[in-house]
Design an enzyme around this catalytic site. Structure first.
Site, PDB file in Angstrom:
ATOM      1  N   ILE A  18       7.848  -0.587  -4.846  1.00 58.10           N
ATOM      2  CA  ILE A  18       6.416  -0.847  -4.912  1.00 58.10           C
ATOM      3  C   ILE A  18       6.085  -1.875  -5.987  1.00 58.10           C
ATOM      4  CG2 ILE A  18       4.216   0.220  -5.592  1.00 58.10           C
ATOM      5  CD1 ILE A  18       5.217   2.781  -4.139  1.00 58.10           C
ATOM      6  N   ASP A  37      11.024  -3.994 -16.561  1.00 60.00           N
ATOM      7  CA  ASP A  37      11.755  -2.891 -15.950  1.00 60.00           C
ATOM      8  C   ASP A  37      12.935  -2.496 -16.818  1.00 60.00           C
ATOM      9  OD1 ASP A  37      13.473  -1.347 -13.932  1.00 60.00           O
ATOM     10  OD2 ASP A  37      11.770  -1.929 -12.679  1.00 60.00           O
ATOM     11  N   ASN A  90       3.103   1.075 -13.403  1.00 61.05           N
ATOM     12  CA  ASN A  90       3.745   1.550 -12.189  1.00 61.05           C
ATOM     13  C   ASN A  90       4.978   2.415 -12.442  1.00 61.05           C
ATOM     14  OD1 ASN A  90       4.398   1.514  -9.266  1.00 61.05           O
ATOM     15  ND2 ASN A  90       6.101   0.234  -9.931  1.00 61.05           N
ATOM     16  N   SER A 145      -0.176   9.483  -7.424  1.00 59.69           N
ATOM     17  CA  SER A 145       0.616  10.011  -6.316  1.00 59.69           C
ATOM     18  C   SER A 145      -0.245  11.008  -5.570  1.00 59.69           C
ATOM     19  CB  SER A 145       1.879  10.710  -6.834  1.00 59.69           C
ATOM     20  OG  SER A 145       2.518  11.438  -5.792  1.00 59.69           O
ATOM     21  N   TYR A 158       5.915  16.669 -12.182  1.00 58.96           N
ATOM     22  CA  TYR A 158       5.534  15.393 -11.575  1.00 58.96           C
ATOM     23  C   TYR A 158       4.088  15.440 -11.100  1.00 58.96           C
ATOM     24  CZ  TYR A 158       5.605  11.355  -8.445  1.00 58.96           C
ATOM     25  OH  TYR A 158       5.317  10.161  -7.820  1.00 58.96           O
ATOM     26  N   LYS A 162       0.938  13.254 -12.621  1.00 60.11           N
ATOM     27  CA  LYS A 162       0.186  12.317 -11.796  1.00 60.11           C
ATOM     28  C   LYS A 162      -1.297  12.694 -11.707  1.00 60.11           C
ATOM     29  CE  LYS A 162       3.408   9.380 -10.808  1.00 60.11           C
ATOM     30  NZ  LYS A 162       3.311   7.956 -11.242  1.00 60.11           N
ATOM     31  N   ILE A 191       6.460   6.522   0.907  1.00 62.29           N
ATOM     32  CA  ILE A 191       6.586   5.086   1.129  1.00 62.29           C
ATOM     33  C   ILE A 191       8.067   4.757   1.307  1.00 62.29           C
ATOM     34  CG2 ILE A 191       6.165   2.784   0.193  1.00 62.29           C
ATOM     35  CD1 ILE A 191       3.608   4.335   0.882  1.00 62.29           C
ATOM     36  N   LEU A 192       8.394   3.989   2.326  1.00 62.77           N
ATOM     37  CA  LEU A 192       9.788   3.675   2.624  1.00 62.77           C
ATOM     38  C   LEU A 192      10.299   2.548   1.734  1.00 62.77           C
ATOM     39  CD1 LEU A 192       9.968   4.002   6.511  1.00 62.77           C
ATOM     40  CD2 LEU A 192      10.573   5.666   4.756  1.00 62.77           C
TER      41      LEU A 192
END
Length: 268
Positions: A18, A37, A90, A145, A158, A162, A191-192
C-alpha cells in the site's frame, strides 16, 4: 497528471504494498516524495524506479519504533525538498502468533504494536505539523484498519491500536484545522498486497470473498488512490474522517452470504 503538484510528501512504510502504491501515485501526480522504510534497500529501489521515470523521490531508512528515527525522516524531507505538506503515516505491524485473544495474548506484543501502530502516528504528526504550519497547511493521512470497527477472535492489540489511530486522527483534525492542516484516515479491508498473496491460503481468501459485497478483493492501488485523493486539494473540505475501503465486507448483515446460499437451495 498534476493533482498534487507542488506538494512534498513523506510516506512511511513505502517500500512495498500500500505504501509503495501511494508513493508512486503521489509522485506521478506531481508531488516530491520521500519513501521511508525499515527495508531501506526497498525504499531506495522504489525511489530509483520513480527517478528513472523523471519523477522526484528519495528513499531513506525508518524505524517506526524509534522516536529519533521518525524525527530524522521528517527532517530529511524538509531539508531535502524544503518543506513537508503531506504525511502518510502508513507503518503498521500485526502478529498472528502472539496477538491473540485478551486472555492469551503476549503482553509484550501489546506494547510493541501500540508503539509502532499508534505512537508512530503521533510522533510523525508531532514533528511534521510545525513545518506544515510554516507552509500554510498540509494533509496528514493515517492508515487505520477495518479491525478498528469490528471485533474478532484474535489480533486484540492490532484492533485496539488501529481504533486508537481512528480517534487520534479526529483529535489532530480538531486541534490543527485552523492552521489549514487536515487529518484523515483510510481503513483497508483485505487488500491483495504481495504479503497477503504470499501468506494467505486460498481458503482464507475465499472466506473474505464470500462476505464481500463486491465480487472481488481490493488491490493496493485502491488504497493508494484514496490516499492520493486525501492528499490533494480535491478533499480540501474533508477532515477528521476515516474512509473505509473494504469492498462492503463489513457493511451488511453478516448472515447475508449464508442466507443467499440457503435461498439458492430452497429455490432449486
Amino acid at each position: 497528471m498534476g493533482r498534487v503538484n507542488g506538494k512534498v510528501a513523506l510516506v512511511t512504510g513505502g517500500a512495498s504494498g500500500i505504501g509503495l502504491s501511494a508513493a508512486t501515485l503521489l509522485a506521478k501526480e506531481g508531488a516530491k516524495v520521500v519513501i521511508a522504510d525499515f527495508n531501506v534497500d526497498g525504499a531506495r529501489e522504489a525511489a530509483t524506479q520513480l527517478k528513472n521515470q523523471g519523477l522526484e523521490a528519495e528513499g531513506i531508512f525508518l524505524d517506526a519504533s524509534k522516536e529519533e528515527s521518525i524525527k530524522e525522516a521528517v527532517e530529511f524531507t524538509v531539508n531535502h525538498f524544503g518543506t513537508i505538506t503531506v504525511l502518510y503515516n502508513n507503518v503498521g505491524l500485526t502478529n498472528l502468533q502472539k496477538d491473540l485473544d485478551v486472555v492469551n495474548m503476549d503482553l509484550d506484543e501489546w506494547d510493541r504494536l501500540m508503539n509502532v501502530n499508534l505512537k508512530s502516528v503521533l510522533l510523525g504528526s508531532r514533528y511534521a505539523i510545525p513545518h506544515m504550519i510554516k507552509a500554510g497547511g498540509g494533509s496528514i493521512i493515517n492508515t487505520a484498519s477495518m479491525a478498528a470497527f469490528a471485533g474478532d477472535a484474535m489480533r486484540s492489540a492490532y484492533g485496539a491500536s488501529k481504533a486508537g489511530v481512528v480517534n487520534l486522527t479526529r483529535y489532530i483534525a480538531a486541534q490543527y484545522g485552523k492552521h489549514k492542516i487536515r487529518c484523515n484516515g483510510v481503513a483497508p479491508g483485505l487488500i491483495l498486497t504481495p504479503a497477503a498473496k504470499n501468506n494467505m491460503p486460498q481458503a482464507v481468501l475465499d472466506i473474505f470473498a464470500k462476505y464481500n459485497a463486491l465480487p472481488y478483493h481490493g488491490e493496493a492501488d485502491d488504497i493508494g488512490n484514496t490516499v492520493l485523493f486525501l492528499a490533494s486539494d480535491e478533499s480540501k473540505f474533508i477532515t477528521g474522517q476515516t474512509i473505509q475501503v473494504e469492498g462492503g465486507h463489513y457493511m451488511a448483515n453478516p448472515s447475508i452470504a449464508d442466507f443467499n446460499e440457503f435461498l439458492a437451495t430452497v429455490q432449486k
